[in-house]
Structure formats: C-alpha cells, structure tokens
Design an enzyme around this catalytic site. Structure first.
Site, PDB file in Angstrom:
ATOM      1  N   GLY A 156       0.834  -1.357   0.060  1.00  0.00           N
ATOM      2  CA  GLY A 156      -0.077  -0.091   0.042  1.00  0.00           C
ATOM      3  C   GLY A 156       0.942   1.159   0.213  1.00  0.00           C
ATOM      4  N   ARG A 157       0.328   2.341   0.758  1.00  0.00           N
ATOM      5  CA  ARG A 157       1.091   3.483   0.514  1.00  0.00           C
ATOM      6  C   ARG A 157       2.725   3.426   1.303  1.00  0.00           C
ATOM      7  NH1 ARG A 157      -4.336   5.569   2.504  1.00  0.00           N
ATOM      8  NH2 ARG A 157      -3.898   4.022   4.072  1.00  0.00           N
ATOM      9  N   ILE A 158       2.562   2.803   2.415  1.00  0.00           N
ATOM     10  CA  ILE A 158       3.918   2.506   3.142  1.00  0.00           C
ATOM     11  C   ILE A 158       4.856   1.408   2.312  1.00  0.00           C
ATOM     12  CG2 ILE A 158       5.328   2.011   5.207  1.00  0.00           C
ATOM     13  CD1 ILE A 158       2.560   2.763   6.785  1.00  0.00           C
ATOM     14  N   ARG A 178      -3.895  -8.333  -2.031  1.00  0.00           N
ATOM     15  CA  ARG A 178      -4.996  -8.991  -2.808  1.00  0.00           C
ATOM     16  C   ARG A 178      -5.242  -8.576  -4.054  1.00  0.00           C
ATOM     17  NH1 ARG A 178      -8.951  -7.573   1.815  1.00  0.00           N
ATOM     18  NH2 ARG A 178      -7.981  -5.596   1.356  1.00  0.00           N
ATOM     19  N   ALA A 237       4.009  -3.919  10.664  1.00  0.00           N
ATOM     20  CA  ALA A 237       2.647  -3.637  10.673  1.00  0.00           C
ATOM     21  C   ALA A 237       2.003  -3.897  11.945  1.00  0.00           C
ATOM     22  CB  ALA A 237       2.006  -4.583   9.481  1.00  0.00           C
ATOM     23  N   ARG A 238       1.657  -5.075  12.275  1.00  0.00           N
ATOM     24  CA  ARG A 238       1.009  -5.220  13.604  1.00  0.00           C
ATOM     25  C   ARG A 238       1.412  -6.836  13.724  1.00  0.00           C
ATOM     26  NH1 ARG A 238       0.137  -0.581  13.725  1.00  0.00           N
ATOM     27  NH2 ARG A 238      -1.740   0.464  13.969  1.00  0.00           N
ATOM     28  N   GLU A 267       1.310  -5.528  23.225  1.00  0.00           N
ATOM     29  CA  GLU A 267       2.382  -4.210  23.373  1.00  0.00           C
ATOM     30  C   GLU A 267       1.863  -3.700  24.935  1.00  0.00           C
ATOM     31  OE1 GLU A 267       2.171  -2.143  19.966  1.00  0.00           O
ATOM     32  OE2 GLU A 267       3.206  -3.715  18.643  1.00  0.00           O
ATOM     33  N   HIS A 286       7.525  -0.059  18.735  1.00  0.00           N
ATOM     34  CA  HIS A 286       6.409   0.386  17.888  1.00  0.00           C
ATOM     35  C   HIS A 286       6.568   1.829  17.828  1.00  0.00           C
ATOM     36  CE1 HIS A 286       2.118  -0.013  16.620  1.00  0.00           C
ATOM     37  NE2 HIS A 286       2.699   0.822  16.078  1.00  0.00           N
ATOM     38  N   ILE A 287       7.778   2.254  16.769  1.00  0.00           N
ATOM     39  CA  ILE A 287       8.242   3.770  16.380  1.00  0.00           C
ATOM     40  C   ILE A 287       8.160   4.009  15.135  1.00  0.00           C
ATOM     41  CG2 ILE A 287       9.584   3.794  18.492  1.00  0.00           C
ATOM     42  CD1 ILE A 287      12.016   3.419  16.918  1.00  0.00           C
ATOM     43  N   GLY A 288       7.499   3.175  14.137  1.00  0.00           N
ATOM     44  CA  GLY A 288       7.457   3.403  12.910  1.00  0.00           C
ATOM     45  C   GLY A 288       7.074   4.728  12.329  1.00  0.00           C
TER      46      GLY A 288
END
Ligand code: NAP
Length: 320
Positions: A156-158, A178, A237-238, A267, A286-288
């Site tokens: 996607g965007r990232i 997908r 991502a997650r 987390e 989690h510092i994206g």
C-alpha cells in the site's frame, strides 16, 4: 453547552489548543500510561468526540457507554483497535491518519531492515560493553542488502514507499496484495507474486499489511518454512499478523536467519518474552511513525477531523 472532547493521552499543548478554543476538552493526565478502562467508559459517556491511540480498545462496550458520541479519531493509520462495525451501527464516524506518516514509517522500516541485516544493535552494544578488542574477520558479519530480493506483503502507501527505497539499493522488488498494482509494476518494475512464491524467493520479507481477521496469523509455521535459511523477516505492520511462537521456533532452529520487529502481539512486549532471548532478533518499541514532524502532523489531522465533525462538516480520512 459546548461539545465535550475526551483525549485518551496527554498530548502536546500546540495540537490541543485549537480544540480548547472551541470545545470543552478533557485529557487523560499521562503521556506514557493508557487511560484506565473505567475512566474511559465514564468519560465517553459524556463525550461528543473521542481522540484515541492504538493502545485503547474502542470496542462495543465503549460505543454502548457513549450517549452523545459523534466521532472517534484514532492517532494511527491502523485502526484494528476500533470496532468499526459497532461505530457504524451507532452512527459514530471514525477517522485515522493515513499518508502523513508514509515516508517516516518507510524510513523506519528500511532502517530496521538494515539494522537487522547488518547486526547494528548487537555490534553497538558489544562496543559499549568494552568487547571491541580487535578487528576480526567474521564477527558481526551479516546479510547483504544491496542487490538482494525484497518481498513486500501489503504493497500500500507504506509498502510502495519502502519499495522505492529498495530500488536505491538495487534490490529486486516482489510484492503480494489481494489486488495487483499495475501502475507501480509499469512505473518501477515491481513484480507481483503469490504469497508462497514471495516467501520462497525473497531474502527480506517485509510485512506492511493491515491487521484484519484475514491477516491474523498470516505468517505462521508453514509460511516460515517456505522462507530461505538466509532470509530476514521484518514486521512493522501489527504483531498479530505473525504467529510469534512459530517465529520463535523458526529463529531458534535457524530455519530463517533473523527478524526485525517494531510490533508485537501484546504491546508493550514483556521484556521476558521468548523472542527477546534470541540473538537474531532486533526489536523496537513500535516507533514506525515516530518523527517529531510526522507525529505533530498526525495529531493535527485528528484535531481537524474532530473540529469538522463537531461543526457539521465531512472530515478527511473517514473510515466509517
Ligand atoms: P494501506 O495503504 O492501506 O496499505 C495496506 C496494503 O495491504 C494494501 O495495499 C492492501 O492491498 C494490502 N492488504 C490488505 N489486506 C491484505 C491481505 N489480506 N493480504 C495481503 N495484502 C493485503 O496502508 P498503509 O498506510 O501502507 O499502512 C499499512 C499498515 O502499516 C497499517 O495498517 C498499520 O497497521 C501499519 N503501520 C505501522 C506503523 C508502525 O508504527 N509500526 C506505522 C504506520 C502504519 P489489497 O487491498 O489489494 O490487498
């Protein structure tokens, strides 16, 4: 009476000020600790707007406790912490912060990929411990990034921003979504691959898909078994997208070479989590999206969305 806004974390004054000029703003007192559940439920009962962060579980119970709620604005692009169906059934608008964090998160993804491939954190900490005694031929040797194959799951965007960075490293870019991105394929030469083929072929597998019922546990024992022994898994991502027990086994048994993780199933991750005992895992809290400009930009999007909804306008970045 002025509409009430409840903010679930202490945020910088500059981003809250525009709301304070128009509404009654209540804000949880801590920057680092989540608002306790009972306080969230009490505050939401009176709130017209809720400004949430990813650590808050905004579920059916929250929407049922709300009497006047019109909008939930989430300080993230991912919104797996919000029950959007419950929001929709209650007629509550939900917004997020896409776009503004794309490049910052892509930078971090690439930084984590490089750090994991070249053992940067391990080498740095050994130097600090006084263990740098001499130049050695094979200590801290890692995997080459330049010229390697990167496989992006969730283009996607990232994902696309990471792929463009990979081009600067002469990497071959595979991706799995997908749906295909024909324009990006034509413009940059990115190649679509089925998930199994991507896992088999890639030196670096990078996860950037959203966390949904479909992606929960997407990378488990079978998928890790397809990856090369020399490969690196990067997850920005997650946490729930990767089965952490299966990942532990794959890393412990040298089925894959290393992993770089910015996100975890739970987390903050427990410092005694088995994954953190492994030398071939590089971890971040989690510092994206954590650059000053980006975080302020995200918060401004949230504040504007709340103002728009409470003043009767259609907000940007509406999810439901
Ligand atoms: P995006 O533009 O919506 O991209 C997500 C991509 O994932 C889409 O191209 C989508 O394509 C693909 N996708 C969705 N479901 C999939 C599935 N089942 N299998 C394979 N691909 C799938 O989102 P984004 O802005 O790039 O952000 C991506 C994610 O990064 C967010 O959801 C968030 O969880 C995470 N994130 C993390 C941080 C951090 O701090 N670590 C920061 C920002 C974002 P199709 O619809 O064609 O499948």
């Amino acid at each position: 009476m002025k509409p009430v806004v409840f903010i679930t974390r202490k945020l910088p004054e500059e981003v809250v000020l525009p709301l304070q000029e128009k509404f009654t703003v209540r804000m949880w007192k801590s920057e680092s600790e989540s608002v306790p559940r009972d306080i969230l439920l009490k505050e939401v009962a009176e709130a017209d707007a809720l400004w949430s962060v990813i650590a808050d579980r905004i579920d059916k119970e929250v929407f049922e406790a709300a009497k006047n709620l019109k909008v939930v604005s989430n300080l993230a692009v991912g919104f797996n912490n919000i029950d959007t169906e419950a929001a929709q059934s209650k007629g509550v608008i939900v917004t997020n912060t896409p776009g503004v964090l794309t490049n910052t998160t892509a930078d971090l993804t690439f930084a984590l990929l490089l750090a994991t491939a070249r053992k940067l954190i391990e080498a740095e900490s050994e130097l600090r411990k006084g263990n740098w005694k001499s130049w050695t031929p094979m200590d801290y040797t890692g995997m080459d990034v330049g010229g390697a194959t990167i496989g992006i799951i969730g283009m996607g965007r990232i994902g696309e921003a990471v792929a463009r960075r990979a081009m600067g490293f002469d990497m071959k870019v595979l991706y799995h979504n997908r749906s295909r991105k024909i324009e990006a394929e034509k413009a940059y030469g990115f190649e679509y691959a089925e998930l199994d083929d991507l896992l088999i072929q890639s030196d670096f597998v990078v996860i950037l898909a959203p966390f949904t019922p479909e992606t929960k546990g997407l990378i488990g024992q079978c998928e890790l078994a397809l990856m090369k022994k020399t490969s690196v898994l990067i997850n920005v991502a997650r946490g729930g997208i990767v089965d952490e027990e299966a990942l532990y086994d794959a890393l412990k048994n040298n089925q894959i070479w290393a992993a770089g993780l910015d996100v975890f199933e739970v987390e903050p991750v427990d410092p005694n989590h088995p994954l953190l005992t492994l030398p071939n895992v590089t971890v971040l809290p989690h510092i994206g999206s954590a650059s000053i400009r980006t975080r302020i930009g995200m918060m401004n999007l949230n504040a504007n969305a709340i103002i728009d909804v409470l003043e009767g306008r259609e907000p940007e970045n509406r999810l439901v």
